[in-house]
Design an enzyme around this catalytic site. Structure first.
Site, PDB file in Angstrom:
ATOM      1  N   GLY A 148      31.441  38.665  87.074  1.00 49.09           N
ATOM      2  CA  GLY A 148      30.288  37.835  86.736  1.00 49.09           C
ATOM      3  C   GLY A 148      29.506  37.287  87.916  1.00 49.09           C
ATOM      4  N   GLU A 172      31.343  31.656  92.040  1.00 47.94           N
ATOM      5  CA  GLU A 172      31.595  31.933  90.619  1.00 47.94           C
ATOM      6  C   GLU A 172      30.300  31.866  89.820  1.00 47.94           C
ATOM      7  OE1 GLU A 172      33.037  33.216  88.365  1.00 47.94           O
ATOM      8  OE2 GLU A 172      34.913  32.309  87.740  1.00 47.94           O
ATOM      9  N   ASP A 173      30.276  32.566  88.709  1.00 48.92           N
ATOM     10  CA  ASP A 173      29.113  32.519  87.829  1.00 48.92           C
ATOM     11  C   ASP A 173      29.028  31.177  87.105  1.00 48.92           C
ATOM     12  OD1 ASP A 173      31.419  33.034  86.297  1.00 48.92           O
ATOM     13  OD2 ASP A 173      30.634  34.856  85.372  1.00 48.92           O
ATOM     14  N   ASP A 175      33.748  26.392  83.470  1.00 50.80           N
ATOM     15  CA  ASP A 175      33.828  26.002  82.058  1.00 50.80           C
ATOM     16  C   ASP A 175      35.012  25.040  81.906  1.00 50.80           C
ATOM     17  OD1 ASP A 175      33.390  26.127  79.272  1.00 50.80           O
ATOM     18  OD2 ASP A 175      34.536  27.968  79.038  1.00 50.80           O
TER      19      ASP A 175
HETATM   20  P1  IMP Z   1      37.173  28.630  82.987  1.00 51.00           P
HETATM   21  O1  IMP Z   1      38.470  29.089  83.554  1.00 51.00           O
HETATM   22  O2  IMP Z   1      37.314  28.185  81.543  1.00 51.00           O
HETATM   23  O3  IMP Z   1      36.441  27.617  83.807  1.00 51.00           O
HETATM   24  O4  IMP Z   1      36.273  29.890  82.796  1.00 51.00           O
HETATM   25  C1  IMP Z   1      35.642  30.491  83.798  1.00 51.00           C
HETATM   26  C2  IMP Z   1      35.324  31.929  83.437  1.00 51.00           C
HETATM   27  O5  IMP Z   1      35.102  32.111  82.013  1.00 51.00           O
HETATM   28  C3  IMP Z   1      34.037  32.280  84.085  1.00 51.00           C
HETATM   29  O6  IMP Z   1      34.287  32.907  85.300  1.00 51.00           O
HETATM   30  C4  IMP Z   1      33.403  33.236  83.114  1.00 51.00           C
HETATM   31  O7  IMP Z   1      33.833  34.541  83.403  1.00 51.00           O
HETATM   32  C5  IMP Z   1      33.960  32.862  81.777  1.00 51.00           C
HETATM   33  N1  IMP Z   1      32.980  32.079  81.011  1.00 51.00           N
HETATM   34  C6  IMP Z   1      33.038  30.769  80.711  1.00 51.00           C
HETATM   35  N2  IMP Z   1      31.992  30.386  79.993  1.00 51.00           N
HETATM   36  C7  IMP Z   1      31.226  31.490  79.824  1.00 51.00           C
HETATM   37  C8  IMP Z   1      29.972  31.743  79.166  1.00 51.00           C
HETATM   38  O8  IMP Z   1      29.333  30.867  78.561  1.00 51.00           O
HETATM   39  N3  IMP Z   1      29.520  33.017  79.227  1.00 51.00           N
HETATM   40  C9  IMP Z   1      30.185  34.013  79.877  1.00 51.00           C
HETATM   41  N4  IMP Z   1      31.340  33.820  80.506  1.00 51.00           N
HETATM   42  C10 IMP Z   1      31.857  32.567  80.486  1.00 51.00           C
HETATM   43 MG    MG Z   2      34.056  35.079  85.617  1.00 52.14          MG
END
Ligand code: IMP
Ligand code: MG
Length: 179
Positions: A43, A98-99, A102
């Site tokens: 991403g 990072e993209d 979340d």
């Molecule tokens: P985390 O570990 O929950 O913070 O998630 C991070 C990863 O989840 C990011 O690197 C994205 O690849 C994916 N992600 C989280 N939210 C989204 C979204 O709204 N669209 C697409 N990918 C997401």
């Molecule tokens: Mg990602």
């Protein structure tokens, strides 16, 4: 527009202005250093590619691919490395790129992992921040834009590997990822 797309959240013009602003912040902070930008596949590829071209710095790049477990729209906290870095991060000033941040599980894991491997410093640049969804205590040092709780695609981000190539950042219709 694709019938599964709800709306444009960040236009390509706004993306470019935002990346330039983040690039200026990083350039200012890393003037006398040679940071290693670690792009998180897949991403972060467009953001990393744009960011390194607006930073006026000597820099290096490397990539990692991680998978965080859970359903495709929700992570659980268990993170596994699918592709590791090519080189050691020992003694380096790391900027994880990072993209989107979340729940924060992925970046928390990555930051802890880089510190454990002997990085000199570790900061995070995330294009988007869904702050309201955070589960673990971690924040990005450089944030492009804070965004409301929508499922986002485009500018590298996907749903089930689709829509990564969209030039604008868009929200997906809820029925697409809730079904
Ligand atoms: P985390 O570990 O929950 O913070 O998630 C991070 C990863 O989840 C990011 O690197 C994205 O690849 C994916 N992600 C989280 N939210 C989204 C979204 O709204 N669209 C697409 N990918 C997401
Ligand atoms: Mg990602």
């Amino acid at each position: 527009m694709d019938s599964e797309i709800k709306k444009v959240m960040v236009s390509r013009e706004e993306i470019y202005e935002t990346v330039k602003r983040v690039g200026r912040e990083i350039t200012e902070d890393y003037k006398d250093k040679i940071p290693l930008f670690v792009g998180i596949l897949k991403g972060a590829v467009p953001f990393l590619a744009d960011l390194i071209r607006v930073c006026d710095l000597d820099l290096e790049i490397d990539f990692m691919s991680v998978k965080s477990y859970g359903s495709s729209s929700k992570s659980t906290g268990e993170v596994r490395i699918l592709k590791d870095l090519d080189y050691s991060v020992q003694g380096k000033d790391i900027i994880i790129v990072e993209d989107i941040i979340d729940s924060g599980y992925t970046l928390k894991y990555l930051k802890t992992n880089m510190i454990a491997r002997g990085a000199k410093s570790v900061r995070i640049a995330a294009f988007l921040d869904k702050a309201a969804r955070r589960v673990v205590d971690i924040d990005a040092d450089y944030v492009g834009k804070k965004i409301e709780n929508e499922f986002i695609v485009g500018y590298g981000m996907d749903y089930a590997e689709k829509w990564r190539g969209l030039a604008d950042i868009c929200a997906l219709k809820n029925e697409v990822y809730e079904k």
